[in-house]
Design an enzyme around this catalytic site. Structure first.
Site, mmCIF file in Angstrom:
data_model
loop_
_atom_site.group_PDB
_atom_site.id
_atom_site.type_symbol
_atom_site.label_atom_id
_atom_site.label_comp_id
_atom_site.label_asym_id
_atom_site.label_seq_id
_atom_site.Cartn_x
_atom_site.Cartn_y
_atom_site.Cartn_z
ATOM 1 C CB THR A 97 -0.946 0.022 1.211
ATOM 2 O OG1 THR A 97 -0.163 -0.064 2.414
ATOM 3 C CG2 THR A 97 -1.896 -1.155 1.180
ATOM 4 N N PRO A 98 0.361 2.358 -0.557
ATOM 5 C CG PRO A 98 -0.958 3.888 -1.753
ATOM 6 C CD PRO A 98 -0.976 2.486 -1.172
ATOM 7 C CB THR A 100 -0.114 9.006 -1.817
ATOM 8 O OG1 THR A 100 -0.310 7.739 -2.448
ATOM 9 C CG2 THR A 100 1.168 9.642 -2.337
ATOM 10 C CG ASN A 101 -4.501 7.772 -1.104
ATOM 11 O OD1 ASN A 101 -5.027 8.804 -0.700
ATOM 12 N ND2 ASN A 101 -4.168 7.601 -2.367
ATOM 13 N N GLY A 179 3.730 2.759 -6.398
ATOM 14 C CA GLY A 179 4.587 3.161 -7.500
ATOM 15 C C GLY A 179 4.809 2.058 -8.526
ATOM 16 N N GLY A 197 -2.182 1.357 -12.785
ATOM 17 C CA GLY A 197 -1.345 2.125 -13.699
ATOM 18 C C GLY A 197 -1.094 3.497 -13.102
ATOM 19 C CB CYS A 230 -5.576 7.514 -8.840
ATOM 20 S SG CYS A 230 -4.479 6.478 -7.867
ATOM 21 C CD GLU A 320 1.249 9.001 -11.004
ATOM 22 O OE1 GLU A 320 0.167 8.730 -10.465
ATOM 23 O OE2 GLU A 320 2.156 8.166 -11.156
#
Length: 340
Positions: A97-98, A100-101, A179, A197, A230, A320
């Protein structure tokens, strides 16, 4: 696997009960606030109020989408052909999991896993371990309240590369959000995998658009949680007849248009090596990014704008950016807009 075996043959009513129990425990106002606060403080990314809204609303949206959906027993039958479809769990899911969230993503993945009677192990980003673990711990408390095995939801304490690779190989399914490297690793694990993606959309503002409405919605999307979602616009492709109105609308909402010289400084700040995003700008405020780039902007700046150049394939700002920076292009014919 031991926990998953317990729920493998549970009826729909018990499955739905544990899903709701885990979700509601994690989105209680006081618990959601703790997760959002820790996420911002630990990762130094995003905006507290937006993190809080995302933490609660993403889970509520997932629950709404799953309400009434049958995930146990026979889910489809063709009596004429004598064929019926029985749904079964995958087993153990592994989920990078990232950062960013870091709370919303594991929670949504968690309720999906529970709804399908699977166990799931999360590999949080190294800079988001505490907040991701806190969110999952709240969900585990919910499971405990209804007598469901808490080990259906687990978090790696030390998500080192070699351990992540080992778990990918041991799991039955890999679901990777993050990523490019993480997604590539999932698809190379030798196990079934779902990956994402590149995020960030392109909005086309054509000659029929309501300029004020379009400017407001793009602004809200681009600045929400400092563009960690996203769905945040990466670029806006604007019809020539709407160009001046959109620019004025963006500027009225705190958008700052960089000069060519400032654009060059911003490019060096976002991609110091010319390829990889600088983690110091990801999900930071526009003012902080401008400071890193050595650009002086007004106090009320909420996002940065740059003009895109043709060809698009050679324009780095078409990539991005994961930050409140938007690239603008002008078009005159719709087919042109599609090329962006």
């Amino acid at each position: 696997r031991t926990a998953q075996a317990v729920v493998e043959h549970w009826p729909q009513e018990k499955v739905d009960e544990m899903v709701l129990a885990a979700a509601w425990e994690a989105i209680k106002p006081e618990n959601a606030a703790k997760c959002a606060d820790m996420a911002v403080k630990e990762t130094k990314m995003g905006v507290y109020e937006n993190k809080l809204a995302k933490h609660r609303n993403k889970v509520l949206g997932a629950l709404r989408d799953m309400a009434g959906v049958k995930t146990t027993g026979i889910v489809d039958e063709d009596k004429a052909k004598g064929i019926f479809k029985v749904i079964k769990p995958v087993g153990v899911i592994f989920a990078p999991t990232p950062c960013t969230n870091p709370t919303a993503t594991p929670m949504v993945k968690g309720v999906f896993a529970l709804k399908t009677r699977n166990a799931i192990i999360f590999a949080p980003h190294m800079i988001a371990r505490r907040c991701s673990t806190l969110a999952v711990d709240f969900m585990r408390k919910g499971l405990e309240k209804v007598g469901a095995p808490v080990d259906l939801l687990q978090v790696m304490e030390r998500p080192y590369i070699e351990d992540i690779q080992a778990l990918m190989a041991a799991a039955d399914l890999v679901i990777s959000t993050g990523g490019t490297q993480s997604v590539k690793a999932a698809y190379s694990s030798g196990k079934p995998a779902y990956g994402v993606g590149a995020g960030n959309s392109v909005s086309i503002v054509d000659e029929t658009a309501d300029v004020n409405d379009a400017a407001e919605k793009i602004f809200l999307s681009k600045t929400f949680d400092n563009a960690t979602s996203c769905s945040a616009e990466n670029s806006a492709v604007i019809h020539a007849s709407q160009w001046d109105g959109m620019l004025a609308g963006f500027k009225a909402r705190g958008g700052y248009l960089c000069s060519p010289e400032e654009k060059a400084k911003l490019k060096a700040a976002i991609w110091p090596d010319g390829e990889h995003i600088n983690d110091k700008v990801v999900a930071r405020s526009a003012k902080k990014i401008a400071e890193i780039a050595g650009i002086t902007v007004p106090e009320n700046t909420t996002f940065l704008m740059v003009l895109g150049e043709d060809p698009v394939s050679a324009e780095k700002f078409a990539d991005e950016k994961l930050s409140p920076v938007i690239t603008l292009w002008k078009f005159t014919a719709f087919n042109e807009a599609l090329d962006y």
